[in-house]
Write an enzyme that holds these catalytic residues in place. Structure first.
Site, mmCIF file in Angstrom:
data_model
loop_
_atom_site.group_PDB
_atom_site.id
_atom_site.type_symbol
_atom_site.label_atom_id
_atom_site.label_comp_id
_atom_site.label_asym_id
_atom_site.label_seq_id
_atom_site.Cartn_x
_atom_site.Cartn_y
_atom_site.Cartn_z
ATOM 1 N N HIS A 111 -44.890 -71.581 14.671
ATOM 2 C CA HIS A 111 -45.882 -72.388 13.944
ATOM 3 C C HIS A 111 -46.770 -73.190 14.876
ATOM 4 O O HIS A 111 -47.772 -73.743 14.436
ATOM 5 C CB HIS A 111 -45.169 -73.339 12.967
ATOM 6 N N ASP A 116 -53.502 -77.764 18.290
ATOM 7 C CA ASP A 116 -52.717 -77.624 17.060
ATOM 8 C C ASP A 116 -52.485 -76.144 16.788
ATOM 9 O O ASP A 116 -53.401 -75.340 16.991
ATOM 10 C CB ASP A 116 -53.483 -78.237 15.874
HETATM 11 P P1 ADP Z 1 -48.092 -80.501 11.328
HETATM 12 O O1 ADP Z 1 -47.320 -79.288 10.868
HETATM 13 O O2 ADP Z 1 -48.225 -80.602 12.814
HETATM 14 O O3 ADP Z 1 -47.603 -81.792 10.753
HETATM 15 P P2 ADP Z 1 -50.311 -79.595 9.587
HETATM 16 O O4 ADP Z 1 -51.674 -80.189 9.384
HETATM 17 O O5 ADP Z 1 -50.328 -78.125 9.816
HETATM 18 O O6 ADP Z 1 -49.623 -80.365 10.795
HETATM 19 O O7 ADP Z 1 -49.405 -79.836 8.309
HETATM 20 C C1 ADP Z 1 -49.121 -81.133 7.867
HETATM 21 C C2 ADP Z 1 -48.756 -81.107 6.378
HETATM 22 O O8 ADP Z 1 -48.188 -82.366 6.056
HETATM 23 C C3 ADP Z 1 -49.980 -80.924 5.484
HETATM 24 O O9 ADP Z 1 -49.598 -80.161 4.366
HETATM 25 C C4 ADP Z 1 -50.339 -82.354 5.084
HETATM 26 O O10 ADP Z 1 -50.965 -82.487 3.826
HETATM 27 C C5 ADP Z 1 -48.990 -83.041 5.091
HETATM 28 N N1 ADP Z 1 -49.155 -84.449 5.491
HETATM 29 C C6 ADP Z 1 -49.713 -84.901 6.615
HETATM 30 N N2 ADP Z 1 -49.741 -86.265 6.622
HETATM 31 C C7 ADP Z 1 -49.199 -86.668 5.481
HETATM 32 C C8 ADP Z 1 -48.952 -87.947 4.866
HETATM 33 N N3 ADP Z 1 -49.314 -89.085 5.436
HETATM 34 N N4 ADP Z 1 -48.336 -87.948 3.681
HETATM 35 C C9 ADP Z 1 -47.995 -86.794 3.082
HETATM 36 N N5 ADP Z 1 -48.206 -85.571 3.579
HETATM 37 C C10 ADP Z 1 -48.803 -85.494 4.769
HETATM 38 O O1 F6P Z 2 -45.579 -77.529 12.238
HETATM 39 C C1 F6P Z 2 -44.697 -77.841 13.239
HETATM 40 C C2 F6P Z 2 -43.512 -78.648 12.739
HETATM 41 O O2 F6P Z 2 -42.610 -78.840 13.781
HETATM 42 C C3 F6P Z 2 -42.738 -78.021 11.612
HETATM 43 O O3 F6P Z 2 -41.810 -77.060 12.039
HETATM 44 C C4 F6P Z 2 -42.125 -79.257 11.056
HETATM 45 O O4 F6P Z 2 -41.635 -79.102 9.775
HETATM 46 C C5 F6P Z 2 -43.269 -80.270 11.143
HETATM 47 O O5 F6P Z 2 -43.936 -79.916 12.315
HETATM 48 C C6 F6P Z 2 -42.782 -81.714 11.117
HETATM 49 O O6 F6P Z 2 -41.945 -82.015 12.221
HETATM 50 P P1 F6P Z 2 -40.419 -82.515 12.127
HETATM 51 O O7 F6P Z 2 -39.646 -81.447 11.460
HETATM 52 O O8 F6P Z 2 -40.010 -82.767 13.544
HETATM 53 O O9 F6P Z 2 -40.454 -83.770 11.297
#
Ligand code: ADP
Ligand code: F6P
Length: 513
Positions: free
Chosen positions: A181, A389
């Site tokens: 991912h 990212d």
């Molecule tokens: P990562 O996997 O690195 O966290 P992504 O943008 O790919 O980054 O995915 C993050 C997910 O978590 C998205 O579906 C987003 O809507 C959710 N998310 C991010 N910040 C918040 C928050 N403050 N509250 C709830 N959901 C969140």
């Molecule tokens: O998208 C990368 C990722 O590590 C996911 O595998 C994971 O669910 C998300 O970020 C949040 O991180 P964590 O599981 O360390 O809270």
């Protein structure tokens, strides 16, 4: 070298219908990931949970991983199995030491920064590497008795790279796919990892390895050729360690239609009405990210400062609402990014704010998904500017949430995986606050016709390359790999993996190899 753009014409035809119908009627799907969603809750939140939750429902199966709990009895308890219709979850606890060394340590102090190009933050000599392999081995041992002969196994993310190698040692010969991912870094960076060859060859225990972008896939291929002496076949597969590994780019998507419906429903939530009284929607800029150093948050706030310095007519008028909940607390780099973000936010607010207005509003906690969707819809600008990212689902969610008749504008980092697909966003280099500030201004001033045209193109992209499309493509390709024949004249698969693919148990001791 292959082109670094995601090529839709190479997209593999789907066996299912791309709407969540099964790619194959044969066997169950077994998902293995560090975190397992709570299926007792009706609505799954978050990219991975939604993506694999739906896949499991359509084929039936098992989801195995960490329970999220730490306990001293983690090793003696066995998996906690719960059944929800045709899907079961099997979860295991971690001990305190495993949590510290496998999750916080090797996964998040070493692999996460390294894979996000932050060699400066990667703790390369962490003692956690040995525990990381031990946890992978224990997870493999716990799940092996639950696997049936015709199951398809799909492993997710950087916590579990050597998982298949350990499973193969348990005589599991099923098809096993892996999806990363997060980015796969340039080979020069990856090779800074001590024992990187032992680590990387565990990828060859899989039948298919999926990456978010073509760039990630090509980084891995170049690493395998240059550092592991693997051979790239004409069809793109890699030969090495007595196996042929298929590697592909599968950009992950979202369920755009359901996110759009959620956004429309929640755009007038009472909490958002209060916000609208303070800042007009046309002047609202939104950012939503975990508080992670890969997300470029201080750079984003600096860009706000740059905007106000260059175009003071925006003072008192625009606002960045940045939602950034804490994550991976206990890792020093995360504590530091939080202090840096708070310092720079204070600086910009102090310089440009007054009694009734501040340019940056920072919320340090999670917000319900429905509310996020409504907030996206009410914001003229979506600021998604990570320094690096894997994909960034927020970029896709922001587009999905817009009103097509009066849409907002996405400002997107060229270093987000999403940039390979979302060319109609305003693309920026997040390291350059002046460039980001210019793009914010352009977004704020963009005429309706251009906003609609850009939104339409982006919407079509996120609808066609949805989460269902991602899942079906991955599983279709995995089913095309017909297990692993032993190399003609070479070692049998099982022996090749036993002797080569699994690093020595004392993996942090180079002399042990
Ligand atoms: P990562 O996997 O690195 O966290 P992504 O943008 O790919 O980054 O995915 C993050 C997910 O978590 C998205 O579906 C987003 O809507 C959710 N998310 C991010 N910040 C918040 C928050 N403050 N509250 C709830 N959901 C969140
Ligand atoms: O998208 C990368 C990722 O590590 C996911 O595998 C994971 O669910 C998300 O970020 C949040 O991180 P964590 O599981 O360390 O809270």
């Amino acid at each position: 070298m292959a082109s670094l753009k995601f090529d839709r014409s190479r997209a593999v035809p789907m066996r299912g219908d791309g709407q969540g119908q099964p790619a194959s009627k044969t066997g169950r799907l077994v998902i293995v990931s560090n975190r397992v969603a709570d299926l007792s809750k009706g609505n799954l939140a978050g990219g991975l949970a939604v993506a694999v939750g739906e896949a499991l429902k359509s084929s039936g199966g098992l989801w195995f991983g960490w329970s999220g709990a730490r306990s001293a009895e983690a090793h003696s308890k066995g998996p906690n199995i719960q059944t929800f219709g045709n899907v079961s979850t099997a979860t295991v606890d971690l001990t305190e030491k495993e949590f510290e060394d496998y999750y916080l340590g090797f996964s998040n102090r070493c692999l996460w920064p390294l894979f996000h190009y932050r060699l400066d933050l990667a703790e390369l000599h962490t003692t956690g590497q040995a525990t990381y392999f031990e946890v992978n081995k224990r997870f493999a041992a716990e799940v092996a008795p639950l696997i049936q002969t015709d199951d398809t196994i799909w492993v997710h993310d950087y916590h579990l790279i050597p998982f298949a190698a350990h499973l193969r040692q348990k005589q599991v010969t099923n098809r096993i796919g892996f999806f990363l991912h997060i980015p796969f870094p340039a080979p020069e960076l990856f090779s800074a990892l001590p024992h990187h060859r032992d680590f990387a060859k565990t990828f060859f225990a899989y039948d298919l390895v999926g990456f978010q972008t073509v760039r990630d896939r090509e980084n891995f291929a170049r690493y395998a050729e240059e550092y592991l002496n693997c051979r790239r076949l004409n069809d793109g597969r890699l030969r090495g360690f007595g196996r042929t590994l298929r590697i592909e780019a599968f950009p992950i998507g979202i369920d755009a239609e359901s996110f759009a419906a959620e956004a429309e429903k929640n755009a007038r939530a009472p909490e958002l009405r209060a916000l609208a009284r303070e800042v007009e929607s046309e002047r609202l800029i939104v950012g939503v990210d975990r508080l992670d150093y890969s997300k470029g948050l201080p750079e984003r706030v600096r860009a706000m400062g740059s905007l106000l310095e260059k175009w003071p007519n925006y003072i008192g008028k625009v606002q960045l609402l940045q939602i950034a909940p804490p994550t991976r607390e206990g890792v020093q780099a995360y504590d530091e990014i939080r202090s840096e973000l708070e310092r720079i936010t204070g600086e910009v607010n102090g310089r440009y704010g007054d009694f009734v207005w501040s340019p940056v509003r920072y919320v340090n906690r999670p917000v319900p998904r429905a509310m996020l969707a409504g907030l996206f819809r009410r914001s003229r600008v979506g600021l998604v500017t990570p320094l690096r990212d894997g994909m960034n689902l927020v970029a896709k969610e922001y587009v999905a949430a817009q009103d097509p008749a009066d849409p907002g504008v996405l400002v997107l980092s060229q270093f987000a995986g999403a940039a390979e697909q979302m060319e109609e966003a305003l693309m920026v280099n997040p390291h350059d606050p002046a460039e980001t500030a210019t793009a914010i201004r352009r977004a704020l001033e963009m005429p309706l016709g251009e906003r609609r045209a850009r939104h339409k193109a982006l919407w079509n992209q996120i609808v066609s390359e949805s989460v269902g499309w991602w899942r079906e493509r991955f599983l279709a390709v995995l089913h095309e790999t017909n297990g692993q024949p032993a190399t003609p004249g070479g070692p049998s698969t099982r022996n090749a993996l036993r002797s080569e693919a699994v690093p020595h148990e004392q993996s942090s001791d180079p002399t042990a190899r």
